[in-house]
Design a protein around this motif. Structure first.
Motif, PDB file in Angstrom:
ATOM      1  N   GLY A  73      12.051  -0.760  14.735  1.00 12.70           N
ATOM      2  CA  GLY A  73      11.822  -0.168  13.306  1.00 12.70           C
ATOM      3  C   GLY A  73      10.604  -0.357  12.639  1.00 12.70           C
ATOM      4  N   LYS A  74       9.533  -0.737  13.004  1.00 12.23           N
ATOM      5  CA  LYS A  74       8.350  -0.972  12.453  1.00 12.23           C
ATOM      6  C   LYS A  74       7.297   0.198  12.710  1.00 12.23           C
ATOM      7  CE  LYS A  74       8.504  -5.865  13.572  1.00 12.23           C
ATOM      8  NZ  LYS A  74       7.881  -7.200  14.170  1.00 12.23           N
ATOM      9  N   ALA A  75       6.835   0.419  11.317  1.00  7.07           N
ATOM     10  CA  ALA A  75       5.579   1.252  11.307  1.00  7.07           C
ATOM     11  C   ALA A  75       4.577   0.802  11.959  1.00  7.07           C
ATOM     12  CB  ALA A  75       5.234   1.611   9.801  1.00  7.07           C
ATOM     13  N   VAL A  76       3.955   1.750  13.020  1.00  7.94           N
ATOM     14  CA  VAL A  76       2.931   1.234  13.819  1.00  7.94           C
ATOM     15  C   VAL A  76       1.502   1.606  13.188  1.00  7.94           C
ATOM     16  CG1 VAL A  76       1.878   1.494  16.188  1.00  7.94           C
ATOM     17  CG2 VAL A  76       4.266   1.541  15.881  1.00  7.94           C
ATOM     18  N   THR A  77       1.380   2.965  12.959  1.00  9.10           N
ATOM     19  CA  THR A  77       0.167   3.662  12.186  1.00  9.10           C
ATOM     20  C   THR A  77       0.500   4.592  11.270  1.00  9.10           C
ATOM     21  OG1 THR A  77      -1.768   4.278  12.819  1.00  9.10           O
ATOM     22  CG2 THR A  77      -0.202   4.865  14.122  1.00  9.10           C
ATOM     23  N   ASN A  78      -0.311   4.938  10.042  1.00 12.49           N
ATOM     24  CA  ASN A  78      -0.221   5.952   9.441  1.00 12.49           C
ATOM     25  C   ASN A  78      -1.499   6.439   8.948  1.00 12.49           C
ATOM     26  OD1 ASN A  78      -1.286   3.782   7.651  1.00 12.49           O
ATOM     27  ND2 ASN A  78      -0.368   4.472   5.753  1.00 12.49           N
ATOM     28  N   ASP A  79      -2.596   5.940  10.059  1.00 15.57           N
ATOM     29  CA  ASP A  79      -4.093   6.382  10.107  1.00 15.57           C
ATOM     30  C   ASP A  79      -4.040   7.953  10.388  1.00 15.57           C
ATOM     31  OD1 ASP A  79      -6.660   6.710  10.246  1.00 15.57           O
ATOM     32  OD2 ASP A  79      -7.245   5.019  11.492  1.00 15.57           O
ATOM     33  N   PHE A  80      -4.134   8.799   9.666  1.00 14.34           N
ATOM     34  CA  PHE A  80      -3.489   9.983  10.128  1.00 14.34           C
ATOM     35  C   PHE A  80      -4.731  10.612  10.724  1.00 14.34           C
ATOM     36  CE2 PHE A  80      -5.322  10.363   5.900  1.00 14.34           C
ATOM     37  CZ  PHE A  80      -6.225  11.323   5.854  1.00 14.34           C
ATOM     38  N   ALA A  81      -5.934  10.426  10.370  1.00 14.41           N
ATOM     39  CA  ALA A  81      -7.009  11.137  11.191  1.00 14.41           C
ATOM     40  C   ALA A  81      -7.247  10.490  12.497  1.00 14.41           C
ATOM     41  CB  ALA A  81      -8.473  10.674  10.401  1.00 14.41           C
ATOM     42  N   ARG A  82      -6.780   9.303  12.804  1.00 17.27           N
ATOM     43  CA  ARG A  82      -6.880   8.806  14.197  1.00 17.27           C
ATOM     44  C   ARG A  82      -5.556   9.188  14.930  1.00 17.27           C
ATOM     45  NH1 ARG A  82     -10.796   7.139  17.513  1.00 17.27           N
ATOM     46  NH2 ARG A  82      -9.595   8.020  19.151  1.00 17.27           N
ATOM     47  N   ILE A  83      -4.513   9.367  14.159  1.00 17.21           N
ATOM     48  CA  ILE A  83      -3.149   9.983  15.159  1.00 17.21           C
ATOM     49  C   ILE A  83      -3.488  11.110  15.967  1.00 17.21           C
ATOM     50  CG2 ILE A  83      -0.884  10.895  14.600  1.00 17.21           C
ATOM     51  CD1 ILE A  83      -0.692   8.799  12.472  1.00 17.21           C
ATOM     52  N   THR A  84      -4.041  12.137  15.275  1.00 16.90           N
ATOM     53  CA  THR A  84      -4.218  13.334  16.055  1.00 16.90           C
ATOM     54  C   THR A  84      -5.283  13.440  17.217  1.00 16.90           C
ATOM     55  OG1 THR A  84      -5.540  14.204  14.151  1.00 16.90           O
ATOM     56  CG2 THR A  84      -3.322  14.894  14.112  1.00 16.90           C
ATOM     57  N   ILE A  85      -6.212  12.639  16.906  1.00 16.65           N
ATOM     58  CA  ILE A  85      -7.225  12.277  18.018  1.00 16.65           C
ATOM     59  C   ILE A  85      -6.515  11.657  19.033  1.00 16.65           C
ATOM     60  CG2 ILE A  85      -9.478  11.068  18.479  1.00 16.65           C
ATOM     61  CD1 ILE A  85      -9.781  13.761  16.744  1.00 16.65           C
ATOM     62  N   ASP A  86      -5.707  10.672  18.828  1.00 15.25           N
ATOM     63  CA  ASP A  86      -5.139   9.947  19.705  1.00 15.25           C
ATOM     64  C   ASP A  86      -4.042  10.756  20.575  1.00 15.25           C
ATOM     65  OD1 ASP A  86      -6.709   7.509  19.847  1.00 15.25           O
ATOM     66  OD2 ASP A  86      -5.337   6.469  18.708  1.00 15.25           O
ATOM     67  N   ARG A 108       0.863  -1.122  -0.080  1.00 20.58           N
ATOM     68  CA  ARG A 108      -0.014  -0.212   0.043  1.00 20.58           C
ATOM     69  C   ARG A 108       0.878   1.372  -0.019  1.00 20.58           C
ATOM     70  NH1 ARG A 108      -3.084  -1.474   5.188  1.00 20.58           N
ATOM     71  NH2 ARG A 108      -1.293  -3.051   5.478  1.00 20.58           N
ATOM     72  N   GLY A 109       0.187   2.469   0.277  1.00 21.81           N
ATOM     73  CA  GLY A 109       1.072   3.612   0.154  1.00 21.81           C
ATOM     74  C   GLY A 109       1.750   3.832   1.382  1.00 21.81           C
ATOM     75  N   VAL A 110       3.253   4.167   0.998  1.00 20.75           N
ATOM     76  CA  VAL A 110       4.149   4.770   1.942  1.00 20.75           C
ATOM     77  C   VAL A 110       3.878   6.273   2.262  1.00 20.75           C
ATOM     78  CG1 VAL A 110       6.586   4.757   2.668  1.00 20.75           C
ATOM     79  CG2 VAL A 110       5.534   2.944   1.169  1.00 20.75           C
ATOM     80  N   THR A 111       2.897   6.283   3.262  1.00 19.64           N
ATOM     81  CA  THR A 111       2.358   7.651   3.504  1.00 19.64           C
ATOM     82  C   THR A 111       3.142   8.668   4.778  1.00 19.64           C
ATOM     83  OG1 THR A 111       0.495   6.857   4.511  1.00 19.64           O
ATOM     84  CG2 THR A 111       0.525   7.239   2.363  1.00 19.64           C
ATOM     85  N   VAL A 112       2.933   9.751   5.007  1.00 15.11           N
ATOM     86  CA  VAL A 112       3.153  10.482   6.011  1.00 15.11           C
ATOM     87  C   VAL A 112       1.901  11.251   6.460  1.00 15.11           C
ATOM     88  CG1 VAL A 112       5.603  10.749   5.877  1.00 15.11           C
ATOM     89  CG2 VAL A 112       4.099  12.401   4.821  1.00 15.11           C
ATOM     90  N   PRO A 113       1.732  11.244   7.806  1.00 19.76           N
ATOM     91  CA  PRO A 113       2.498  10.760   8.948  1.00 19.76           C
ATOM     92  C   PRO A 113       2.298   9.378   9.081  1.00 19.76           C
ATOM     93  CG  PRO A 113       0.283  11.788   9.850  1.00 19.76           C
ATOM     94  CD  PRO A 113       0.259  11.998   8.209  1.00 19.76           C
ATOM     95  N   VAL A 114       3.495   9.106   9.862  1.00 22.02           N
ATOM     96  CA  VAL A 114       3.394   7.870  10.187  1.00 22.02           C
ATOM     97  C   VAL A 114       4.254   7.813  11.562  1.00 22.02           C
ATOM     98  CG1 VAL A 114       5.499   6.885   8.995  1.00 22.02           C
ATOM     99  CG2 VAL A 114       4.227   5.283   9.701  1.00 22.02           C
ATOM    100  N   ILE A 115       3.694   6.988  12.377  1.00 22.51           N
ATOM    101  CA  ILE A 115       4.382   6.665  13.774  1.00 22.51           C
ATOM    102  C   ILE A 115       5.207   5.350  13.863  1.00 22.51           C
ATOM    103  CG2 ILE A 115       4.232   6.667  16.346  1.00 22.51           C
ATOM    104  CD1 ILE A 115       1.881   8.365  16.159  1.00 22.51           C
ATOM    105  N   VAL A 116       6.483   5.228  14.030  1.00 26.24           N
ATOM    106  CA  VAL A 116       7.550   4.348  13.984  1.00 26.24           C
ATOM    107  C   VAL A 116       7.774   3.806  15.362  1.00 26.24           C
ATOM    108  CG1 VAL A 116       9.570   3.246  12.906  1.00 26.24           C
ATOM    109  CG2 VAL A 116       8.136   4.780  11.764  1.00 26.24           C
TER     110      VAL A 116
END
Length: 333
Positions: free
Chosen positions: A118-131, A105-113
């Motif tokens: 060294g693993k990407a945890v989440t790139n769900d941008f809408a949820r990242i800021t709420i959390d 899938r897309g290698v997008t930002v923002p992503v939390i690693v």
């Protein structure tokens, strides 16, 4: 792109969450994770602004990728040796593949690693800021604003949904349209929504309630890019933002508020859109304009009342290592 030429965003995000109780396997732990962003990207800029408003700089360190990328990935070409000094990687793609070797899938930002693995945890941008507001609350700075207050959430969620569909993603639906008909539909939908938002903001300083909230952050990141990119590059050219009096004053009000304008890098924004989108701009020529000094002109919005941070306080100075170069746009404060 669907058969009718309408742009469709790939929304297959990694939806793992970082939570207080670690219910998804990733508990909130200060210093454990790295927020990877590009200042060019409006979705990532949301996270940059919210992180700064809440004072999460130390709890959630940040890496800034370069403004351009190729078909493979964002890269860390701003760092010495072209490698992120903490994650030790050259391309963000490496963190996604570490999470899932078959990632397609897309290698997008923002992503939390997750730094240890060294693993990407989440790139769900809408949820990242709420959390950031809810799950990371124990690590907010003293005086941090309530960006997602319980009493306003139903109204905010409704506003956020239409702003996303018609404005945040609407400019992309116009810019990447594959037919005249799909472009016209996106164009009309975008400006109809901007007109309705203007009516709302004539009588209210902020989108929801009398303080800055998540809803304002989400609208701002599109508005701040409008004249520099979307008006010309994406053919959203009924009017410039600076020709829409209410939205222009609203955007300037936010830009001049600590935590907003001091995170904006107009140079990165223009480099990204005009260099990366060669299907729209084949020569890759980056416009010299527009003049940015008008972002610092008086906005007059305080007359509508409201308190930007409610019972809280503005964030302090930008950490020196996170300052946007002065040459990349007008600086506030």
């Amino acid at each position: 792109m669907n058969p009718g030429g309408e742009y469709s965003r790939d929304s297959r995000y990694i939806t793992t969450r970082i939570t207080r109780d670690g219910s998804d396997g990733f508990p909130v732990e200060p210093g454990r994770y790295r927020l990877v962003v590009s200042r060019a990207c409006p979705w990532a800029s949301r996270a940059v602004i919210v992180r700064r408003l809440l004072g999460l700089e130390k709890a959630l360190p940040m890496a800034v990728a370069g403004p351009t990328h190729d078909e493979r990935s964002w890269s860390f070409d701003l760092d010495p040796g072209g490698r992120d000094p903490v994650l030790g990687i050259e391309r963000l793609q490496e963190a996604y593949v570490a999470r899932d070797p078959g990632y397609d899938r897309g290698v997008t930002v923002p992503v939390i690693v997750d730094v240890p693995s060294g693993k990407a945890v989440t790139n769900d941008f809408a949820r990242i800021t709420i959390d950031m507001s809810l799950e990371w609350a124990a690590h907010h700075r003293e005086g941090a604003p309530a960006l997602y207050p319980p009493a306003l959430r139903p109204e905010m969620d409704a506003i956020n949904e239409v702003v996303y569909k018609d404005v945040n993603n609407g400019v992309y639906r116009a810019g990447f349209a594959g037919s005249q008909e799909s472009y016209a539909a996106a164009y009309e939908r975008l400006f109809a929504r901007l007109d309705r938002l203007s009516e709302r903001l004539k009588v209210s300083r902020y989108l929801v309630g009398d303080t800055i909230t998540e809803a304002d952050v989400r609208l701002f990141t599109t508005l701040v890019r409008f004249d520099a990119v979307y008006h010309n590059h994406f053919k959203c050219n009924r009017q410039k933002l600076s020709e829409m009096p209410v939205l222009w004053a609203y955007a300037r009000d936010l830009f001049q508020t600590p935590g907003f304008g001091d995170t904006v890098d107009f140079d990165h924004i223009k480099q990204h859109y005009y260099v990366v989108h060669r299907d729209i701009n084949p020569a890759g020529i980056v416009p010299a304009g527009p003049d940015l000094s008008n972002w610092l002109e008086p906005h007059g919005r305080a007359a509508l009342g409201g308190r930007p941070f409610g019972d809280g306080t503005p964030p302090g100075p930008v950490p020196p290592e996170e300052e946007v170069p002065a040459a990349h746009g007008p600086r506030t404060g």
